[in-house]
Design an enzyme around this catalytic site. Sequence first.
Site, mmCIF file in Angstrom:
data_model
loop_
_atom_site.group_PDB
_atom_site.id
_atom_site.type_symbol
_atom_site.label_atom_id
_atom_site.label_comp_id
_atom_site.label_asym_id
_atom_site.label_seq_id
_atom_site.Cartn_x
_atom_site.Cartn_y
_atom_site.Cartn_z
ATOM 1 N N HIS A 32 0.858 -1.189 0.000
ATOM 2 C CA HIS A 32 0.000 0.000 0.000
ATOM 3 C C HIS A 32 0.890 1.234 0.000
ATOM 4 C CE1 HIS A 32 -3.114 2.880 1.260
ATOM 5 N NE2 HIS A 32 -3.936 2.015 0.710
ATOM 6 N N GLU A 78 -7.828 -5.106 -0.609
ATOM 7 C CA GLU A 78 -8.338 -5.846 -1.763
ATOM 8 C C GLU A 78 -8.345 -7.353 -1.541
ATOM 9 O OE1 GLU A 78 -9.742 -4.012 -3.601
ATOM 10 O OE2 GLU A 78 -8.613 -2.291 -4.310
HETATM 11 N N1 COA Z 1 4.205 -7.652 -4.435
HETATM 12 C C1 COA Z 1 5.526 -7.683 -4.582
HETATM 13 N N2 COA Z 1 6.326 -6.616 -4.443
HETATM 14 C C2 COA Z 1 5.741 -5.449 -4.167
HETATM 15 C C3 COA Z 1 4.354 -5.340 -3.996
HETATM 16 C C4 COA Z 1 3.589 -6.505 -4.141
HETATM 17 N N3 COA Z 1 2.250 -6.461 -3.993
HETATM 18 N N4 COA Z 1 4.052 -4.043 -3.716
HETATM 19 C C5 COA Z 1 5.200 -3.385 -3.723
HETATM 20 N N5 COA Z 1 6.228 -4.221 -3.997
HETATM 21 C C6 COA Z 1 7.646 -3.889 -4.060
HETATM 22 C C7 COA Z 1 8.001 -3.239 -5.392
HETATM 23 O O1 COA Z 1 8.329 -4.195 -6.381
HETATM 24 C C8 COA Z 1 9.178 -2.389 -5.003
HETATM 25 O O2 COA Z 1 10.315 -3.207 -4.899
HETATM 26 P P1 COA Z 1 11.758 -2.697 -5.415
HETATM 27 O O3 COA Z 1 12.035 -1.470 -4.577
HETATM 28 O O4 COA Z 1 12.651 -3.847 -5.146
HETATM 29 O O5 COA Z 1 11.559 -2.354 -6.858
HETATM 30 C C9 COA Z 1 8.823 -1.926 -3.586
HETATM 31 O O6 COA Z 1 7.940 -2.909 -3.066
HETATM 32 C C10 COA Z 1 8.147 -0.558 -3.561
HETATM 33 O O7 COA Z 1 7.124 -0.545 -4.545
HETATM 34 P P2 COA Z 1 6.354 0.779 -4.995
HETATM 35 O O8 COA Z 1 5.737 0.546 -6.329
HETATM 36 O O9 COA Z 1 7.247 1.970 -4.814
HETATM 37 O O10 COA Z 1 5.248 0.864 -3.892
HETATM 38 P P3 COA Z 1 3.964 1.749 -3.985
HETATM 39 O O11 COA Z 1 3.747 2.334 -2.645
HETATM 40 O O12 COA Z 1 4.004 2.700 -5.105
HETATM 41 O O13 COA Z 1 2.868 0.658 -4.351
HETATM 42 C C11 COA Z 1 0.875 -0.481 -4.643
HETATM 43 C C12 COA Z 1 1.624 0.567 -3.808
HETATM 44 C C13 COA Z 1 -0.482 -0.733 -3.967
HETATM 45 C C14 COA Z 1 0.633 0.084 -6.060
HETATM 46 C C15 COA Z 1 1.700 -1.793 -4.714
HETATM 47 O O14 COA Z 1 1.973 -2.269 -3.416
HETATM 48 C C16 COA Z 1 1.040 -2.858 -5.587
HETATM 49 O O15 COA Z 1 1.190 -2.827 -6.816
HETATM 50 N N6 COA Z 1 0.298 -3.841 -4.939
HETATM 51 C C17 COA Z 1 -0.387 -4.859 -5.694
HETATM 52 C C18 COA Z 1 -1.700 -4.324 -6.263
HETATM 53 C C19 COA Z 1 -2.746 -4.110 -5.182
HETATM 54 O O16 COA Z 1 -2.950 -4.953 -4.319
HETATM 55 N N7 COA Z 1 -3.407 -2.934 -5.269
HETATM 56 C C20 COA Z 1 -4.463 -2.566 -4.348
HETATM 57 C C21 COA Z 1 -4.004 -1.470 -3.427
HETATM 58 S S1 COA Z 1 -5.200 -1.116 -2.161
#
Ligand code: COA
Length: 363
Positions: free
Chosen positions: A246, A305
């Site tokens: 998140h 989710e």
């Molecule tokens: N599975 C695996 N790795 C994950 C992850 C996940 N669900 N969410 C984040 N990461 C990792 C990224 O690959 C990244 O790793 P790196 O630094 O080695 O490249 C690190 O964690 C940071 O990711 P980042 O994209 O900067 O985090 P964010 O805060 O922008 O992402 C989300 C938030 C929700 C977009 C992300 O966690 C995600 O894509 N989750 C899956 C989709 C989901 O469940 N969405 C509903 C949200 S309520």
Amino acid sequence: MNNGLEDVVAAETQLSHVNGEAGQLIIRGVSLDRLVAHARYEDVVTLLFSGLFEPIADAAEFGRRLGQKRVEIFAHVETIDRDLLALPPVDVMRALIARLADGDDLDTALMLLAAPAVFLPAVLRLKRGETPVAPTPALSHAADILAMLGARVPNDAAVAALDAYLVTISDHGLNASTFASRVVASTKAGLTSSVLAAISALKGPLHGGAPGPVLDMLDAIGTPDNAQDWLVRALDQGERLMGFGHRVYRVRDPRADALKGALKQLVAAEPANRDRIELAEAVEQSALAVLRLRKPDRPLDVNVEFYTALLLDALKFPRDAFTGVFAIGRTVGWLAHAREQSLEGRLIRPRSVYVGPLPQQAA
Ligand code: COA
């Protein structure tokens, strides 16, 4: 050079607060766990709308007015044609809402609360080749949604589960769709326009589009003993685990536990989904362990989710309708934020930080 950042201020709101470090969600001074334990959807609408629109006596009166609006909105269902029905459910819902009048008053707000709740069940039934079911205004909002979907009075456990879902996702700070709603409201375009912008932001897979893929993941894993190998393989292939991580929460998303609690109560009354929950719990535990190992510097925990997917599946919503159900629940938050913004009366106009080339000076 002026980097354009001096105008950037955090939006002030009295509606909700997301504390990402503590894993706490506060809605109008009440923490989510308390709200889910004691409030129904109609109570949360009353709470979020208070002070923003003309006063309504109580949640029961809100329920009555909302029931009347569901009946009025149902007249629009007959305008759904074949071309529209070919679109995903949330897109049909958005197109139907786009036909409604704009406005900034309570009547418009009630119409916009009723619209997604009436349109989604009708669209799902039409897609299955069934006749839409008219609303029953005397039912609660949650009960009527299930009745319009399944054509019979739903059981109490299912109503309580959907009600808990609607309460849990009613508002959540300045997320992408709520921000979109506020930006549009700040131009004084009207509440209908705000809701349309919010639905458009919500439907993306990084926001409200994730729960369908959570179920796809559980289907692919199949049995608890397959979880760890499957999850490791997915991460090896550079995939993200759906339902985890998140932008704001650095600990467990409190909404995940609210929904897990609602799901457990539903399963206690309808044991058909027990295997599915056991699988989900095994996947959750494996995923947390694998993510801790693979991403030690990034706290990644379960998000809303993950249990949304299980709860809505147990309530017999098809997975391509999950984003639409999310929209039904979140519309109250979008409306409250839009109205708060429009009453504040200030245009949201952030400045960008220009990082392109500068004009050449004449020699
Ligand atoms: N599975 C695996 N790795 C994950 C992850 C996940 N669900 N969410 C984040 N990461 C990792 C990224 O690959 C990244 O790793 P790196 O630094 O080695 O490249 C690190 O964690 C940071 O990711 P980042 O994209 O900067 O985090 P964010 O805060 O922008 O992402 C989300 C938030 C929700 C977009 C992300 O966690 C995600 O894509 N989750 C899956 C989709 C989901 O469940 N969405 C509903 C949200 S309520």
